[in-house]
Write a protein that holds these residues in place. Structure first.
Motif, PDB file in Angstrom:
ATOM      1  N   MET A 276      43.583 -22.523  -7.708  1.00  0.00           N
ATOM      2  CA  MET A 276      42.841 -23.309  -8.796  1.00  0.00           C
ATOM      3  C   MET A 276      42.198 -22.584  -9.968  1.00  0.00           C
ATOM      4  SD  MET A 276      39.278 -25.616  -7.989  1.00  0.00           S
ATOM      5  CE  MET A 276      38.192 -24.216  -8.256  1.00  0.00           C
ATOM      6  N   LEU A 277      41.706 -21.512  -9.522  1.00  0.00           N
ATOM      7  CA  LEU A 277      41.005 -20.893 -10.687  1.00  0.00           C
ATOM      8  C   LEU A 277      42.029 -20.123 -11.532  1.00  0.00           C
ATOM      9  CD1 LEU A 277      37.659 -19.102  -8.863  1.00  0.00           C
ATOM     10  CD2 LEU A 277      37.660 -21.191 -10.367  1.00  0.00           C
ATOM     11  N   MET A 278      43.188 -19.566 -10.858  1.00  0.00           N
ATOM     12  CA  MET A 278      44.249 -19.160 -11.747  1.00  0.00           C
ATOM     13  C   MET A 278      44.674 -19.998 -12.754  1.00  0.00           C
ATOM     14  SD  MET A 278      46.135 -16.540 -12.240  1.00  0.00           S
ATOM     15  CE  MET A 278      47.930 -15.995 -12.791  1.00  0.00           C
ATOM     16  N   ARG A 279      44.989 -21.273 -12.080  1.00  0.00           N
ATOM     17  CA  ARG A 279      45.427 -22.289 -13.238  1.00  0.00           C
ATOM     18  C   ARG A 279      44.455 -22.398 -14.227  1.00  0.00           C
ATOM     19  NH1 ARG A 279      48.590 -26.333 -10.744  1.00  0.00           N
ATOM     20  NH2 ARG A 279      48.602 -27.201 -12.655  1.00  0.00           N
ATOM     21  N   ILE A 280      42.913 -22.495 -13.914  1.00  0.00           N
ATOM     22  CA  ILE A 280      42.005 -22.689 -15.144  1.00  0.00           C
ATOM     23  C   ILE A 280      42.140 -21.517 -16.066  1.00  0.00           C
ATOM     24  CG2 ILE A 280      39.769 -23.114 -15.590  1.00  0.00           C
ATOM     25  CD1 ILE A 280      39.410 -24.515 -13.070  1.00  0.00           C
ATOM     26  N   MET A 281      42.440 -20.268 -15.538  1.00  0.00           N
ATOM     27  CA  MET A 281      42.381 -19.074 -16.297  1.00  0.00           C
ATOM     28  C   MET A 281      43.403 -19.156 -17.159  1.00  0.00           C
ATOM     29  SD  MET A 281      42.073 -15.110 -15.346  1.00  0.00           S
ATOM     30  CE  MET A 281      43.808 -14.977 -14.967  1.00  0.00           C
TER      31      MET A 281
ATOM     32  N   GLY B 176      49.820 -19.800 -10.146  1.00  0.00           N
ATOM     33  CA  GLY B 176      48.840 -19.989  -9.396  1.00  0.00           C
ATOM     34  C   GLY B 176      49.036 -19.973  -8.142  1.00  0.00           C
ATOM     35  N   TYR B 177      50.254 -20.492  -7.413  1.00  0.00           N
ATOM     36  CA  TYR B 177      50.386 -20.333  -6.151  1.00  0.00           C
ATOM     37  C   TYR B 177      50.562 -19.110  -5.434  1.00  0.00           C
ATOM     38  CZ  TYR B 177      51.856 -25.166  -6.611  1.00  0.00           C
ATOM     39  OH  TYR B 177      51.835 -26.776  -6.701  1.00  0.00           O
ATOM     40  N   VAL B 178      51.166 -18.117  -6.497  1.00  0.00           N
ATOM     41  CA  VAL B 178      51.235 -16.655  -5.998  1.00  0.00           C
ATOM     42  C   VAL B 178      49.899 -16.141  -6.105  1.00  0.00           C
ATOM     43  CG1 VAL B 178      52.049 -14.461  -7.123  1.00  0.00           C
ATOM     44  CG2 VAL B 178      53.665 -16.268  -6.849  1.00  0.00           C
ATOM     45  N   MET B 179      48.999 -16.367  -6.958  1.00  0.00           N
ATOM     46  CA  MET B 179      47.683 -15.649  -6.697  1.00  0.00           C
ATOM     47  C   MET B 179      46.917 -16.355  -5.596  1.00  0.00           C
ATOM     48  SD  MET B 179      45.343 -13.725  -7.854  1.00  0.00           S
ATOM     49  CE  MET B 179      46.299 -13.215  -9.267  1.00  0.00           C
ATOM     50  N   GLY B 180      47.153 -17.624  -5.370  1.00  0.00           N
ATOM     51  CA  GLY B 180      46.322 -18.140  -4.079  1.00  0.00           C
ATOM     52  C   GLY B 180      47.067 -17.172  -2.775  1.00  0.00           C
TER      53      GLY B 180
END
Length: 547
Positions: A401-406, A426-430
């Motif tokens: 979520m925070l990756m998507r927002i960033m 986003g998924y990769v960062m999760g």
């Protein structure tokens, strides 16, 4: 005048009502507040938007008392507020009531959601404009417009003079609109400013403070262009001024400034006499502050609704900070700004929270809640924690979520994005956050994704997943899990070859060019179709095709 935008926007100036009638056909005359002076009359279409008229009427009724309690000022001249239900009827009012030519009315209607005649005490509002989408927007917009009437009266018509300060004129009107909305139980002033900061932090470009000083009508029209975010910058400047030079007496100081403007030679003189600092000194101070503010790590305010365990809220707050540390490590930067993270207990509670915090109607809120784990609305993010019942889900979801927002903030909110790359990153960062938390190595996840894709037999082309609609179509044909795995595997292939910094470079290039596909070619030296070939090669055969 104010431009149309996704949060609160609209404008108009105002002034004393000319004697004599104004013929605008197809409108009814509505309520008028009962004060002896400064009457405000609502005039609506024969078939108005009931919700819009209701909220405008509430704002009109409350305006005199809120104005007097916060500024000690009363509005003396009468005002008529036209509430229109379409751009065409809005344009008609501009022609009939404001005596504009058809060409002028069309130009203004295309640029604004509202307009006021400086010598007529008239305001026209397009209830269908984006500025009027929620009760908070409708109330604050009405407050904005009516405060322009106050500005005109106090300054003796000099509020829009080229010697006046454009940013303080528009920013103070927005500030009072936010105060009025807050008094009526809508969005708090602090939340309004958080939204303003979020808009500016995610803007590809903004007007500079120097552009917002003395402006004629043509310059004002140019500043209304959406890409410049002139009103948000004016709002920020006005809020900062009041926070640092008028804390506790914000609205009274605004009234004092406009009174002095009626007597001063230039806006700079009235400004210094009111706020005790020369304008040039203030602008230097503001620039330094805003430059520092843009570099600060994001602040998260967690709001737990009934039924959400305190331990879960604490864990999600911890995961948010760990995600920020991971961003710094991989990209050399973090998410910036100030965010309100609302934790809802389940799907039904998420729907109620969306209605409460975002002003959405029940039907739309219910639809969003049924299809979303989390919903972003300006500086507010709402999460259905009922779907986060394991620590693994909590770690992955906060990272994603925070990756998507960033990414959205860093890339400047382009009109169209490369959907598979945004989602996959986003998924990769999760997944990275899972790996950092002891839930397997990234190499193991890569091998698992590769195995899933090789066994799928049929996969959609990445080039068909570049748009949001294309991604959704692929998910419906091949399954959500399949396209998600393909997206994250493709992103990890980019990271393996070009490094983590390449994702940040792509976001930065997208912000500069406004074109995510062009940015992809600049950073990776190929287009999406060419990149597909490397994916096919890694899978061992040409599997990328659709029905």
């Amino acid at each position: 005048m104010r431009k149309t935008s996704r949060c609160l926007l609209l404008i108009s100036l105002a002034a004393a009502l000319l004697a004599g009638g104004l013929a605008v056909h197809g409108f009814w005359q509505g309520s008028m507040n009962s004060r002896e002076e400064g009457s405000i009359e609502i005039i609506g279409e024969a078939e108005p938007d009931p919700a819009a008229v209701k909220d405008v009427r509430q704002a009109v009724d409350a305006f005199p008392s809120v104005l007097e309690s916060t500024t000690g000022i009363r509005l003396h001249h009468p005002v008529k507020v036209y509430v229109t239900g379409s751009e065409q009827s809005y344009q008609n009012v501009l022609k009939d009531a404001f005596r504009l030519s058809a060409e002028e009315a069309g130009e203004i209607a295309a640029l604004s959601g509202g307009w006021t005649g400086g010598r007529r005490g008239l305001t026209a509002i397009n209830a269908r404009a984006g500025v009027m989408s929620t009760p908070a927007d409708r109330i604050s917009t009405t407050g904005h417009e009516l405060f322009h009437q106050v500005q005109y009266e106090l300054s003796r018509g000099r509020d829009t003079d080229e010697k006046a300060l454009f940013w303080l004129e528009e920013g103070s009107a927005d500030y009072f609109g936010a105060v009025l909305a807050s008094h009526l139980g809508q969005r708090p002033v602090d939340k309004w400013m958080m939204d303003v900061k979020a808009e500016l932090l995610g803007a590809a470009e903004t007007a500079s403070p120097d552009q917002l000083q003395h402006n004629n009508l043509e310059q004002r029209k140019a500043l209304m262009k959406k890409n410049l975010h002139s009103y948000a910058m004016s709002d920020l400047m006005s809020w900062y001024l009041l926070s640092t030079r008028a804390e506790g007496t914000e609205c009274r100081k605004l009234g004092e400034y406009f009174e002095r403007l009626g007597q001063a030679e230039r806006g700079e003189q009235a400004f210094q006499e009111t706020f005790g600092i020369a304008l040039d000194d203030f602008l230097r101070e503001f620039r330094v502050w805003w430059q520092q503010e843009q570099k600060k790590e994001a602040v998260f305010h967690f709001v737990s609704r009934k039924g959400v365990r305190e331990e879960l809220a604490d864990e999600l707050a911890r995961q948010a900070q760990l995600a920020q540390q991971s961003f710094q490590s991989h990209f050399g930067g973090t998410l910036h700004g100030e965010y309100q993270i609302v934790l809802a207990s389940d799907q039904q509670d998420l729907s109620r929270a969306v209605q409460e915090f975002c002003g959405m109607n029940p039907e739309k809120a219910g639809t969003l809640a049924a299809s979303s784990l989390w919903i972003e609305n300006g500086s507010t993010v709402l999460i259905n924690v009922g779907q986060l019942d394991t620590r693994r889900q909590q770690i992955f979801s906060m990272g994603t979520m925070l990756m998507r927002i960033m990414q959205s903030q860093r890339s400047g909110h382009p009109a169209e994005d490369m959907e598979w790359l945004v989602r996959g990153a986003g998924y990769v960062m999760g997944t990275v956050r899972l790996s950092e938390s002891g839930y397997g190595a990234l190499t193991q996840y890569r091998q698992a994704w590769l195995s899933v894709l090789r066994q799928s037999g049929r996969l959609p082309p990445l080039s068909h997943m570049e748009t949001a609609d294309g991604y959704q179509s692929a998910a419906e044909e091949f399954s959500e899990d399949t396209v998600s795995v393909l997206a994250e595997y493709a992103v990890l292939r980019l990271v393996d070859r070009y490094g983590w910094q390449s994702l940040a470079d792509w976001q930065d290039k997208t912000r500069l060019t406004g074109d995510s596909r062009r940015a992809f070619r600049q950073v990776y030296g190929q287009d999406c179709r060419s990149f597909e070939k490397s994916i096919e090669s890694s899978l061992g055969q040409s599997l990328l095709y659709t029905k």
